[in-house]
Design a protein around this motif. Sequence first.
Motif, PDB file in Angstrom:
ATOM      1  N   PHE A   1      -3.812   6.272  -5.807  1.00 43.26           N
ATOM      2  CA  PHE A   1      -2.416   6.428  -6.219  1.00 43.26           C
ATOM      3  C   PHE A   1      -1.905   7.768  -5.708  1.00 43.26           C
ATOM      4  O   PHE A   1      -2.671   8.716  -5.536  1.00 43.26           O
ATOM      5  CB  PHE A   1      -2.244   6.306  -7.737  1.00 43.26           C
ATOM      6  N   ASP A   2      -0.605   7.833  -5.430  1.00 42.75           N
ATOM      7  CA  ASP A   2       0.006   9.080  -4.977  1.00 42.75           C
ATOM      8  C   ASP A   2       0.045  10.074  -6.119  1.00 42.75           C
ATOM      9  O   ASP A   2       0.508   9.735  -7.217  1.00 42.75           O
ATOM     10  CB  ASP A   2       1.435   8.828  -4.490  1.00 42.75           C
ATOM     11  N   VAL A   3      -0.402  11.285  -5.866  1.00 38.02           N
ATOM     12  CA  VAL A   3      -0.228  12.346  -6.865  1.00 38.02           C
ATOM     13  C   VAL A   3       1.018  13.165  -6.556  1.00 38.02           C
ATOM     14  O   VAL A   3       1.451  13.974  -7.374  1.00 38.02           O
ATOM     15  CB  VAL A   3      -1.464  13.276  -6.951  1.00 38.02           C
ATOM     16  N   LEU A   4       1.593  12.945  -5.374  1.00 36.71           N
ATOM     17  CA  LEU A   4       2.851  13.585  -4.996  1.00 36.71           C
ATOM     18  C   LEU A   4       3.936  12.517  -4.901  1.00 36.71           C
ATOM     19  O   LEU A   4       3.697  11.418  -4.385  1.00 36.71           O
ATOM     20  CB  LEU A   4       2.727  14.301  -3.649  1.00 36.71           C
ATOM     21  N   ASP A   5       5.137  12.841  -5.395  1.00 30.11           N
ATOM     22  CA  ASP A   5       6.225  11.861  -5.326  1.00 30.11           C
ATOM     23  C   ASP A   5       6.867  11.880  -3.943  1.00 30.11           C
ATOM     24  O   ASP A   5       6.402  12.562  -3.030  1.00 30.11           O
ATOM     25  CB  ASP A   5       7.242  12.112  -6.453  1.00 30.11           C
TER      26      ASP A   5
ATOM     27  N   ASP B   1       4.039   6.562 -18.433  1.00 22.55           N
ATOM     28  CA  ASP B   1       4.182   5.675 -17.277  1.00 22.55           C
ATOM     29  C   ASP B   1       4.850   6.447 -16.144  1.00 22.55           C
ATOM     30  O   ASP B   1       5.722   7.286 -16.366  1.00 22.55           O
ATOM     31  CB  ASP B   1       5.032   4.461 -17.630  1.00 22.55           C
ATOM     32  N   SER B   2       4.412   6.168 -14.932  1.00 18.60           N
ATOM     33  CA  SER B   2       5.062   6.781 -13.765  1.00 18.60           C
ATOM     34  C   SER B   2       5.560   5.676 -12.855  1.00 18.60           C
ATOM     35  O   SER B   2       5.194   4.507 -12.999  1.00 18.60           O
ATOM     36  CB  SER B   2       4.069   7.665 -13.010  1.00 18.60           C
ATOM     37  N   ASN B   3       6.415   6.065 -11.912  1.00 21.62           N
ATOM     38  CA  ASN B   3       6.917   5.089 -10.946  1.00 21.62           C
ATOM     39  C   ASN B   3       5.905   4.851  -9.832  1.00 21.62           C
ATOM     40  O   ASN B   3       6.136   4.035  -8.945  1.00 21.62           O
ATOM     41  CB  ASN B   3       8.237   5.586 -10.343  1.00 21.62           C
ATOM     42  N   ILE B   4       4.808   5.592  -9.889  1.00 22.45           N
ATOM     43  CA  ILE B   4       3.768   5.486  -8.861  1.00 22.45           C
ATOM     44  C   ILE B   4       2.739   4.446  -9.299  1.00 22.45           C
ATOM     45  O   ILE B   4       2.143   4.558 -10.361  1.00 22.45           O
ATOM     46  CB  ILE B   4       3.070   6.839  -8.638  1.00 22.45           C
ATOM     47  N   SER B   5       2.538   3.458  -8.480  1.00 18.67           N
ATOM     48  CA  SER B   5       1.592   2.401  -8.841  1.00 18.67           C
ATOM     49  C   SER B   5       0.163   2.815  -8.498  1.00 18.67           C
ATOM     50  O   SER B   5      -0.078   3.644  -7.622  1.00 18.67           O
ATOM     51  CB  SER B   5       1.942   1.107  -8.107  1.00 18.67           C
ATOM     52  N   VAL B   6      -0.779   2.227  -9.218  1.00 19.64           N
ATOM     53  CA  VAL B   6      -2.201   2.404  -8.935  1.00 19.64           C
ATOM     54  C   VAL B   6      -2.688   1.140  -8.235  1.00 19.64           C
ATOM     55  O   VAL B   6      -2.463   0.031  -8.731  1.00 19.64           O
ATOM     56  CB  VAL B   6      -3.009   2.627 -10.226  1.00 19.64           C
TER      57      VAL B   6
ATOM     58  N   MET C   1       0.845  -1.199   0.000  1.00 18.78           N
ATOM     59  CA  MET C   1       0.000   0.000   0.000  1.00 18.78           C
ATOM     60  C   MET C   1       0.884   1.254   0.000  1.00 18.78           C
ATOM     61  O   MET C   1       2.083   1.194   0.261  1.00 18.78           O
ATOM     62  CB  MET C   1      -0.923   0.013   1.225  1.00 18.78           C
ATOM     63  N   ILE C   2       0.254   2.373  -0.242  1.00 20.51           N
ATOM     64  CA  ILE C   2       1.019   3.601  -0.405  1.00 20.51           C
ATOM     65  C   ILE C   2       1.466   4.136   0.944  1.00 20.51           C
ATOM     66  O   ILE C   2       0.711   4.198   1.901  1.00 20.51           O
ATOM     67  CB  ILE C   2       0.148   4.656  -1.112  1.00 20.51           C
ATOM     68  N   SER C   3       2.728   4.518   1.033  1.00 21.93           N
ATOM     69  CA  SER C   3       3.222   5.130   2.258  1.00 21.93           C
ATOM     70  C   SER C   3       2.965   6.624   2.202  1.00 21.93           C
ATOM     71  O   SER C   3       2.972   7.230   1.140  1.00 21.93           O
ATOM     72  CB  SER C   3       4.723   4.879   2.415  1.00 21.93           C
ATOM     73  N   VAL C   4       2.745   7.227   3.362  1.00 16.56           N
ATOM     74  CA  VAL C   4       2.470   8.664   3.425  1.00 16.56           C
ATOM     75  C   VAL C   4       3.613   9.333   4.168  1.00 16.56           C
ATOM     76  O   VAL C   4       3.820   9.097   5.350  1.00 16.56           O
ATOM     77  CB  VAL C   4       1.127   8.941   4.147  1.00 16.56           C
ATOM     78  N   ASN C   5       4.405  10.122   3.456  1.00 15.88           N
ATOM     79  CA  ASN C   5       5.525  10.825   4.074  1.00 15.88           C
ATOM     80  C   ASN C   5       5.059  12.149   4.637  1.00 15.88           C
ATOM     81  O   ASN C   5       4.193  12.806   4.086  1.00 15.88           O
ATOM     82  CB  ASN C   5       6.622  11.092   3.038  1.00 15.88           C
ATOM     83  N   LYS C   6       5.656  12.501   5.737  1.00 12.00           N
ATOM     84  CA  LYS C   6       5.279  13.759   6.367  1.00 12.00           C
ATOM     85  C   LYS C   6       5.885  14.923   5.595  1.00 12.00           C
ATOM     86  O   LYS C   6       7.060  14.936   5.292  1.00 12.00           O
ATOM     87  CB  LYS C   6       5.762  13.779   7.819  1.00 12.00           C
ATOM     88  N   LEU C   7       5.025  15.900   5.256  1.00 12.80           N
ATOM     89  CA  LEU C   7       5.511  17.107   4.592  1.00 12.80           C
ATOM     90  C   LEU C   7       5.810  18.166   5.643  1.00 12.80           C
ATOM     91  O   LEU C   7       5.250  18.169   6.731  1.00 12.80           O
ATOM     92  CB  LEU C   7       4.452  17.646   3.624  1.00 12.80           C
ATOM     93  N   VAL C   8       6.711  19.075   5.297  1.00  7.42           N
ATOM     94  CA  VAL C   8       7.039  20.165   6.206  1.00  7.42           C
ATOM     95  C   VAL C   8       5.884  21.152   6.241  1.00  7.42           C
ATOM     96  O   VAL C   8       5.388  21.581   5.220  1.00  7.42           O
ATOM     97  CB  VAL C   8       8.326  20.888   5.738  1.00  7.42           C
TER      98      VAL C   8
END
Length: 654
Positions: free
Chosen positions: A257-261, A409-414, A1-8
Amino acid sequence: MISVNKLVSNSALLKNFSQKRNFASKSKNIKDVNYQYLQRSKVPTMHFQKSLPRLPIPELLKSGERYLNALRPLLTASQYEEAQRRTNDFIAKEGKVLQEKLVAKDKANKHTSYISDYWFDLYLRDRVPLPINYNPLVVFQNDVRPEYNDQLIRATNLLISASRFMLSLREQILEPEVYHLNPKKSNTPLFRTVTGLLPEAISWYGAYLFKAFPLDMSQFVGLFGATRIPLLTKDKIYRDSNSKHILVQKNGNFYIFDVLDADGNLLSPTEILGNLNKIMNDSAPKAEYPLGILTSQNRDEWAQQRAHLEETGNRQALQKIDSAIFNLVLDEEAIHEDKHKILKHYLHGDGLNRWFDKSFSLIVTRDGVSGINFEHSWGDGVAVLRFFQDIYAETTKKPFIHPDSKPADSNISVDRLEFKLDDKSKQFVDKAKKEYKDWYESLSIDYILYEGLTKEACKKFKVSPDCIMQLGFQAAYHLLHGNYVGTYESCSTSAFKHGRTETMRPCTDRTKAFCDGLHNHKASKDELRAIMQECSTYHSELVKEAAMGQGFDRHLFALMKMAEDNNLPRPEIFDSHEYKFLNKSILSTSTLSSPSVLAGGFGPVVKEGFGIGYSAFADKLGAAVSAYKSHNDSSQFIEALHKSFIDITKVLSG
């Protein structure tokens, strides 16, 4: 599943603003920065927030007078006399005590408004289902270029612009919302330079000198990464301010899918196009048990069902839905610009491809008609309309995806979310599908576009366009039923810190006199015109009072809550016939005027009532009317409204 990184999380303080911009420039190349943000305001988004004026608590005596004025056209002489006695008794006794307590509480909570917490609580405690009862619809005008109304192109451009809006908000470089009394003088670079240099604590006063009024922006954070979660007795609003993924619904299935890398940058337009293309071409069949239908139910029932879903292995999938930036709905239906279909589709649909709990859902049909259905507890029309207008402007004037764009194609999976459904959960879905279908099929929706009168024509005749619309509603109802009823017009109080809405009461002595004179044929056109002028003047006064926090509805409501909070006896006034009659909003109305809006509306708030979303356009008057078939016929009301508009036009032009 998609990981969620903390943004500043960046501060909106002016002294840190230039540091913020330098940081953004270092972390992203210049080309990327220009793409990331829909706006790059020189004035930080929340710059005016600290110095916004506070919502005033009206004088008790004034609220009593305004309350009685609103009651007078609705009651018989004896009923009104009794209402006067009860109201004066309340003002002299319990009301005085409750007013002192409310003022003291307000002084101790200067960070907010006296109504804010009570209003959130009102929404979140109500147990009725969200669709029709609460969630409104707003539909975009189609792009004038037919090729840009392709579902994939339209959805991708909306997703990109919405994400750019969200990133601007997160970075605090979204243009602050300001009402410009004289835009030519205040909506200028000079205004932004001067007010931007002022400390936050006095910035509002600087804007005021330009005759510009910054509006409360505290609700804007509720747009993204947010969901209303059902709980027994009272729901809660969940927010994830660092969310990176989007939720997409198609055929009752859920995709993310992540819209932010990984660095927090927005994917390129063609990568987003590629991921949406994958979803559109996914061969998965329609969901046999579409879980979204469960969000159409009574909140306590849905709360128990959701708890069961979490206990049976679906907690993580539900969390992905809750934390998604927003919901993008791809529908298989084609609307063909049929306004009856549009109103039904965006107000309720069949519920099989919806998640009504999300802060908002962007819905795009197979033929590219697009719009928003939004959950109402977190905020009001000001934040939604601003978002709506900004993304419409960009997608129709400077879209990133064109008919010749190729998916990349992106490196982000759906990922398609998988749910573990036991027999009990499947029964929940089957039951909800049947109940929801029975419910929405009991609703009638119709609309009017009247070209005999326009916004500019009303101004030419020196009458308020809003008053003319409301006068039409009163005349139509009186024509059908021969009486007058509780009427609600929503008015924003966003000029104040944490302001929400105030009720404006458009059924007045003047509107009653006009309708009586019109329908009993005892008044001449000149007399009717004179009464109409009085209606307009008084209507404008009431609108101004409401917008300035000087209505009576929120005040009385807060006083009632103060009695509850302090374990005091409930004052008689709140259980009286007149208070209940006034607050049974048979005519519930709200206006939404913007060139980007094709249609807007909502459901009736009581079974016997009408839900009326309306607009005074440059070339016509428009209204969408909803009602329950067992009590009213919306088409019959539209016919009466059409006749009323014709009558009003004759009086004006005569």
